[in-house]
Design a protein around this motif. Structure first.
Motif, short mmCIF file in Angstrom:
data_model
loop_
_atom_site.label_atom_id
_atom_site.label_comp_id
_atom_site.label_asym_id
_atom_site.label_seq_id
_atom_site.Cartn_x
_atom_site.Cartn_y
_atom_site.Cartn_z
N ASN A 18 0.81 -1.23 0.00
CA ASN A 18 0.00 0.00 0.00
C ASN A 18 0.84 1.28 0.00
O ASN A 18 0.34 2.36 0.29
CB ASN A 18 -0.97 0.00 1.20
N HIS A 19 2.13 1.15 -0.31
CA HIS A 19 2.98 2.35 -0.36
C HIS A 19 2.77 3.09 -1.67
O HIS A 19 2.54 2.47 -2.71
CB HIS A 19 4.45 1.96 -0.18
N PHE A 20 2.86 4.43 -1.60
CA PHE A 20 2.55 5.21 -2.79
C PHE A 20 3.27 6.56 -2.79
O PHE A 20 3.79 7.01 -1.78
CB PHE A 20 1.03 5.46 -2.91
N VAL A 21 3.30 7.18 -3.99
CA VAL A 21 3.66 8.59 -4.16
C VAL A 21 2.52 9.19 -4.98
O VAL A 21 2.17 8.66 -6.04
CB VAL A 21 5.00 8.76 -4.91
N GLU A 22 1.92 10.29 -4.48
CA GLU A 22 0.74 10.86 -5.15
C GLU A 22 0.85 12.36 -5.33
O GLU A 22 1.30 13.07 -4.42
CB GLU A 22 -0.52 10.62 -4.29
N PHE A 23 0.41 12.84 -6.48
CA PHE A 23 0.12 14.26 -6.65
C PHE A 23 -1.37 14.42 -6.37
O PHE A 23 -2.19 13.59 -6.79
CB PHE A 23 0.38 14.72 -8.09
N GLY A 24 -1.72 15.50 -5.70
CA GLY A 24 -3.13 15.75 -5.44
C GLY A 24 -3.39 17.20 -5.12
O GLY A 24 -2.48 18.05 -5.19
N ILE A 25 -4.63 17.48 -4.75
CA ILE A 25 -5.05 18.86 -4.47
C ILE A 25 -5.20 19.05 -2.96
O ILE A 25 -5.95 18.32 -2.30
CB ILE A 25 -6.37 19.18 -5.20
N ILE A 40 -1.25 22.45 -5.23
CA ILE A 40 -0.70 21.14 -5.59
C ILE A 40 0.07 20.60 -4.38
O ILE A 40 0.85 21.34 -3.74
CB ILE A 40 0.26 21.24 -6.80
N GLY A 41 -0.14 19.33 -4.07
CA GLY A 41 0.60 18.69 -2.99
C GLY A 41 1.17 17.36 -3.44
O GLY A 41 0.68 16.75 -4.39
N LEU A 42 2.23 16.92 -2.76
CA LEU A 42 2.83 15.60 -3.01
C LEU A 42 2.75 14.82 -1.71
O LEU A 42 3.26 15.27 -0.69
CB LEU A 42 4.29 15.75 -3.46
N LEU A 43 2.10 13.65 -1.75
CA LEU A 43 1.94 12.82 -0.55
C LEU A 43 2.64 11.49 -0.77
O LEU A 43 2.45 10.84 -1.80
CB LEU A 43 0.45 12.59 -0.26
#
Length: 463
Positions: free
Chosen positions: A223-230, A248-251
């Motif tokens: 379940n590990h991830f790198v995401e761009f989101g709002i 813009i955020g990076l999680l």
């Protein structure tokens, strides 16, 4: 005189016929097997004559401890009653997770416990389990992925940027993030962490240093991830001195990679050997923090936690450079770790296995799923939850159940409905695998307050 060191060689030197011989042989076979027998015997004699000089020594410390204060290995019994505990969102939690906590609350070392609203069954402590213990650390109470954590970077870029540059952002994650067992970055970055003395002083860590160096800035599978989101910053809770609006955020979500997994495996094995427990709770074997192995695990665990942070920092640095901008805010927190904390004016070891620290005023990020928002939160410092909150939405279905229950086309439909691009990811990480994050957040209003949200739009996971 044969080349292989045997127990009788140590008895001839004058070692007592007790567990210290087994300990010595175990340490020598693990770390010194290529060395000459005569040299090892010379050292062993010195240890026997002056054991106090070798306490804390990486190789001989455990043997010296066994000579100075031999510990009798005996079966530990559980208490008949549970220590105080609290459960949040009880109706949403499976019975097995509750029973795992109930067992942990009867350990002789247990002082207080709690179960978060995203909880589900795990090994040892349930995921979402919090346990405060007296002078003892439970490797499986921390978890296999030591220092697994969240990190959110907010950039001074308006959310509308996503519409025009979506393809470029997808390529950025595709080409510049690495996942799983085999992928590493072509250009490796060094880090001051690799100068830490633990990498030389603890033999296990010495062997893992190269692997840790190679895996720096990569993410695990599952379940590990790198995401761009709002990121949505609301008016009434603007912690970051930003104008109200969407950014813009990076999680990122990942842990200490092979380093943490090997530390967990090694010290769990040692704990199980030294701390026999009834079968139903054998995964809750602990290490005494006054003893050599407990002290060594504590150092190794903290190093793994710092390494996990370094991995996230590296990912965010690489992506920030590609975006050509600097962060305006960063929020991060561990959720598989143990801390020394004051609980009712007593220093205890607080294990949070899949739980976010939520001390008064402490910031954190609690993710939902790839199609549900995550929440930027501030801790309320609730002592009944041991100053903790959930670490996410929590699983509703196991990985195996997901593979039986969902199809790739169902997942595609969910992603399309929520305008989410997915790179990698398997059926076992289907958005439907997770609990409703809004319900989870509703069940912990007394633990955290919400400052903003993060809505995923481009998600990268292991293939």
């Amino acid at each position: 005189m044969g080349n292989k060191l045997k127990g009788r060689d140590l008895i001839k030197l004058g070692f007592p016929k007790n567990n210290s011989i087994n300990i010595a042989l175990g340490q020598i076979n693990r770390y010194r097997k290529k060395e000459k027998k005569e040299r090892i015997l010379e050292e062993a004699k010195e240890v026997l004559l002056t054991p106090e000089k070798f306490q804390g020594n990486a190789i001989w410390g455990k043997v010296a401890e066994g000579l100075v204060k031999p510990v009798e290995i005996q079966m530990h019994k559980l208490k008949t009653t549970r220590v105080p505990f609290s459960i949040y969102g009880e109706n949403e939690i499976d019975e097995q997770a509750k029973f795992q906590l109930y067992d942990a609350l009867k350990l002789p070392i247990a002082v207080q416990g709690a179960l978060m609203p995203d909880a589900h069954a795990g090994y040892g402590l349930p995921i979402g389990g919090v346990l405060a213990t007296e002078n003892a650390v439970i490797p499986y109470g921390v978890g296999v992925d030591i220092g697994c954590r969240m990190c959110l970077t907010i950039y001074p870029i308006k959310a509308s940027y996503l519409k025009g540059k979506r393809h470029q952002l997808e390529n950025m994650l595709s080409e510049h993030t690495k996942f799983g067992m085999r992928e590493t970055h072509a250009i490796k970055h060094d880090h001051e962490l690799f100068e830490r003395t633990e990498f030389n002083d603890i033999p296990l860590l010495k062997k893992l240093k190269t692997k840790a160096y190679q895996q720096l800035g990569t993410s695990g599978g599952g379940n590990h991830f790198v995401e761009f989101g709002i990121v949505n910053i609301s008016e009434e809770n603007n912690e970051f001195n930003l104008p109200i609006g969407e950014y813009i955020g990076l999680l990122t979500h990942s842990g200490s990679r092979g380093l943490g997994a090997n530390i967990a495996k090694h010290y769990t094995y040692l704990a199980a050997k030294q701390c026999p427990l009834p079968k139903n709770v054998q995964h809750l074997a602990w290490l005494d923090l006054n003893m050599h192995d407990g002290q060594e695990y504590w150092m190794a665990m903290n190093l793994a936690g710092d390494y996990a942070k370094a991995c996230h920092d590296n990912i965010h640095k690489r992506i920030g450079k590609l975006l050509g901008t600097k962060a305006i805010a960063k929020i991060e927190n561990h959720h598989n770790f143990a801390w020394k904390e004051q609980v009712n004016n007593q220093e205890l070891i607080v294990h949070r296995k899949g739980a976010t620290p939520a001390n008064k005023g402490q910031l954190g990020i609690i993710p939902g799923s790839m199609t549900a928002p995550g929440y930027i939160v501030r801790g309320l410092g609730n002592s009944e939850s041991l100053n903790s909150a959930s670490h996410g939405a929590g699983r509703l279905f196991s990985r195996r159940k997901c593979k039986e229950k969902f199809t790739k086309s169902e997942i595609k439909n969910q992603l399309k409905m929520n305008d989410v691009s997915l790179i990698g990811g398997g059926i076992d990480e289907a958005p439907m695998a997770y609990k409703n994050i809004k319900k989870v957040m509703a069940n912990q209003q007394e633990l955290v307050e919400v400052l903003g949200t993060f809505t995923p739009k481009i998600v990268r996971m292991d293939k």
